[in-house]
Design an enzyme around this catalytic site. Structure first.
Site, PDB file in Angstrom:
ATOM      1  N   GLU A 198       0.849  -1.191   0.000  1.00 28.70           N
ATOM      2  CA  GLU A 198       0.000   0.000   0.000  1.00 28.70           C
ATOM      3  C   GLU A 198       0.882   1.238   0.000  1.00 28.70           C
ATOM      4  O   GLU A 198       2.101   1.138   0.128  1.00 28.70           O
ATOM      5  CB  GLU A 198      -0.955  -0.018   1.200  1.00 28.70           C
ATOM      6  CG  GLU A 198      -0.269   0.022   2.549  1.00 28.70           C
ATOM      7  CD  GLU A 198      -1.233  -0.185   3.727  1.00 28.70           C
ATOM      8  OE1 GLU A 198      -2.250  -0.885   3.564  1.00 28.70           O
ATOM      9  OE2 GLU A 198      -0.954   0.357   4.803  1.00 28.70           O
ATOM     10  N   HIS A 205      -4.039   3.237   8.411  1.00 27.65           N
ATOM     11  CA  HIS A 205      -2.776   2.722   8.939  1.00 27.65           C
ATOM     12  C   HIS A 205      -1.797   3.863   9.195  1.00 27.65           C
ATOM     13  O   HIS A 205      -1.701   4.789   8.397  1.00 27.65           O
ATOM     14  CB  HIS A 205      -2.121   1.758   7.935  1.00 27.65           C
ATOM     15  CG  HIS A 205      -2.834   0.446   7.820  1.00 27.65           C
ATOM     16  ND1 HIS A 205      -2.759  -0.325   6.684  1.00 27.65           N
ATOM     17  CD2 HIS A 205      -3.608  -0.235   8.685  1.00 27.65           C
ATOM     18  CE1 HIS A 205      -3.477  -1.423   6.863  1.00 27.65           C
ATOM     19  NE2 HIS A 205      -4.008  -1.384   8.066  1.00 27.65           N
TER      20      HIS A 205
END
Lengths: 386, 289
Positions: B209, B247
């Site tokens: 990511e 995150h």
């Protein structure tokens, strides 16, 4: 979490770092006494807002009289500062930093970050200050030094001398810097920072190193153990919806599309946004409801998404791992009823008991499209957003 | 084979009596994982889920000889718990907890490297070898024993990749969620190295990511060291710059860490790109022929 410049400079002063004599005011009535306390006949006034590029946007000014400073304060206090780093709405200015004027001989750059590759605190220094450091890194990488700090030893004298050389400091300034480096490291560690940036760090005409700006970010995972930082939190600088989400323990970022997204898990939430885009739609937000996706959380998430007037359809994408999809389906229905959702909702349930969950949704009276397949669900949401 | 965990794994659960640890321990036991003990300071001597509870990891290692530990304690205690397990000689530690301060991890990472300990996480779903053992919070039912090794920075996105490879009949050798934090205990490269050496693994799915340069570093490593096909999907192609996407590690900072940069680098290094998350399974099947 970010701090205002004046708050950063308070911390700098506390750790013995050289900052200008200054005063913070929240009303233009206090400007005159601030100028008098500082002394001299020239001052720098700076609008306080969480945004880079304040200078170019007119938020920083050199003034030659208290009257001029008052005029500046009257203009900015209660207004919003729009810079190239903010959105078109800008950031609210509710305080002005009045500073003693510094005679600048040279502008340098210094910052510290946590470098993921070396897994250490790294200082970044450059002889080119007051400019965008990313540009310097791209065009003249030889003018930048990266020096990493071993957590066991802390910063060492030779490292300070190495950085000094790249900054172009003379002997005396290098000694000043050798004192600053441990102070900066202490500050970084004491407050759990993720970024500390001084741009510019200047050499005054008197040959002294001086911190002219202070940009500080704090690791949000560590805020719980930083009471002093908690007290510095300024909610007016945050997107109201993102702040509301944070209060409810949801991760939310607003975007400019019209498909509201509710997903469990940050990675899947990003993946869902990408999928919407892939099929020609545009996501209105990033939203991670968390692993459990209970009715309460789903209700709060719906409220957040629907507060955005652009949203035309909501795509719910839940991968039920440990949590059963039939329970999630019931939660979604209850939340839709509680919140009063009037726009179409497309739900994709996958994982544990997904079939039963989809069945529950299909049999309900709510305007829900229930699809087990993410491709079909995304396409449907895109179609309904047109 | 498989990597790191199998039927012989003897698991200790730190923070054992808490609600999350209890729920996931029950699931792990049902999956066939051998949990030999738990630790909750102050509750030593009791039994929980029929398994003995100890006051410290040291006491547990003496009595029940665990060779792996999974941590569910609150974020502010993770540094202590990880280093306690490491000090007691446990060589595989999985930390599920989200929200561990980055500076804590800086110290932890240095220490575990010194001690030769493998730490997975924090902020991760854990590790599973289908049909053998489940050390984590992932749903066991979507997995099946097979030939694809899965590494990922995300939880639910890993499940998505796993489900697709299961549905296509490929199955998985071992799946590891390395976690979404800026300083993970185990990197993509650490896992790539192990999967490359594992006989059961025929292809590797790497789910990345935005944020940081872990995918770029992995790409460089793959080019020179990994002979097995690697299929990658990068989440966050539509993420804006400067915003943390859930995150702690998922943020594009100063124009660095974009999905486009990562995909470009991975492609240059011979990695097969799944353009969309829907294509992870089919791309893997296509590559395996």
């Amino acid at each position: 979490m970010n701090l205002h410049e004046y708050q950063g400079k308070e911390l700098f002063a506390k750790f013995g770092l050289p900052v200008s004599k200054n005063s913070v005011v929240t009303s233009s009535d206090d400007i005159l006494s601030a100028c008098r306390d500082i002394g001299g006949d020239k001052w720098v006034v700076k609008a306080q807002a969480h945004a880079g590029g304040r200078g170019k946007a007119g938020g920083v000014k050199l003034v030659n009289s208290p009257e001029e400073a008052i005029e500046f304060a009257n203009h900015w206090l209660g207004n919003r500062l729009v810079t190239y780093q903010t959105d078109s709405n800008g950031q609210l200015v509710s305080s002005i930093l009045v500073e003693e004027c510094t005679d600048i001989a040279k502008e340098l750059y210094l910052s510290a970050v946590i470098d993921r590759s070396t897994q250490r605190i790294v200082f970044i220094g450059s002889s080119e200050g007051g400019v965008n450091i990313e540009e310097v890194a791209e065009k003249t990488p030889e003018k930048i030094i990266y020096e990493s700090i071993d957590p066991l030893t802390g910063p060492l004298g030779f490292q300070a001398r190495k950085i000094s050389k790249v900054l172009g400091l003379d002997n005396d300034q290098s000694k000043q810097f050798s004192k600053m480096l441990p102070q900066l490291t202490d500050l970084f560690i004491s407050y759990d920072l993720s970024l500390l940036e001084i741009n510019p760090l200047v050499i005054t005409k008197g040959g002294k190193l001086h911190c002219l700006d202070a940009k500080i970010n704090i690791d949000s995972n560590a805020i719980y153990r930083q009471p002093e930082i908690q007290a510095m939190h300024d909610p007016s600088q945050e997107d109201p919806r993102e702040a509301e989400a944070a209060k409810n323990d949801l991760s939310y970022v607003s975007l400019d599309g019209n498909i509201g997204c509710m997903v469990n898990g940050a990675g899947l939430a990003m993946g869902t946004m990408d999928t919407i885009k892939y099929f020609g739609g545009s996501p209105a937000n990033f939203l991670d409801v968390g692993g459990t996706a209970t009715q309460e959380r789903v209700s709060k998430a719906f409220k957040l998404i629907l507060a955005d007037p652009e949203v035309k359809v909501v795509l719910v994408n839940i991968f039920g791992g440990i949590v059963r999809c039939d329970l999630i389906a019931e939660g979604i229905l209850a939340a839709i009823e509680e919140v009063g959702v009037s726009i179409p909702v497309v739900v994709r349930l996958e994982g544990n008991n997904a079939d039963i969950g989809s069945d529950i949704l299909a049999k309900s009276n709510a305007s829900i499209e229930s699809l087990n397949n993410l491709e079909e669900a995304s396409k449907k949401a895109v179609e309904l957003s047109r | 084979m498989s990597i790191l965990v199998d039927k012989k794994t003897r698991l200790l659960v730190q923070g054992f009596t808490g609600s999350q640890a209890t729920l996931h321990s029950e699931q792990s036991i049902a999956y066939g994982t051998n949990i030999v003990g738990g630790v909750t300071p102050g509750k030593g001597g009791q039994k929980h889920l029929g398994i003995p509870v100890f006051n410290s990891v040291h006491e547990a290692t003496e009595k029940v000889e665990p060779n792996a530990s999974i941590i569910f304690v609150p974020a502010q205690f993770c540094k202590d718990s990880i280093l306690e397990a490491a000090d007691a000689g446990i060589k595989l530690i999985i930390c599920i907890t989200e929200g561990v301060p980055t500076l804590d991890m800086l110290i932890v990472k240095k220490k575990i490297d010194e001690l030769g300990v493998t730490l997975i996480g924090p902020n991760c779903p854990g590790i599973i070898t289908p049909g053998e053992a489940k050390l984590g919070i992932m749903p066991g039912s979507i997995h099946s024993k097979g030939s694809v090794g899965v590494i990922s920075r995300s939880g639910t996105l890993t499940y998505e990749a796993v489900k697709q490879t299961t549905d296509l009949g490929l199955g998985q050798s071992t799946c590891i969620g390395i976690g979404g934090d800026p300083i993970p205990g185990t990197s993509f490269i650490d896992v790539l190295k192990m999967l490359e050496a594992d006989n059961q693994t025929k292809a590797i799915v790497m789910v990345g990511e935005i944020g940081g340069t872990a995918e770029e570093e992995a790409a460089e490593y793959i080019k020179d060291n990994v002979s097995k096909p690697v299929i990658s999907y990068i989440a966050g192609q539509t993420a804006p710059s400067g915003k943390r996407m859930g995150h702690a590690g998922a943020i594009i900072a100063g124009g660095k860490g974009t999905a486009a940069d990562k995909i470009k680098k991975l492609e240059e290094c011979g990695v097969h790109i799944a353009e969309n998350l829907l294509q992870i399974g089919t791309k893997t099947k296509e590559v395996l022929g």
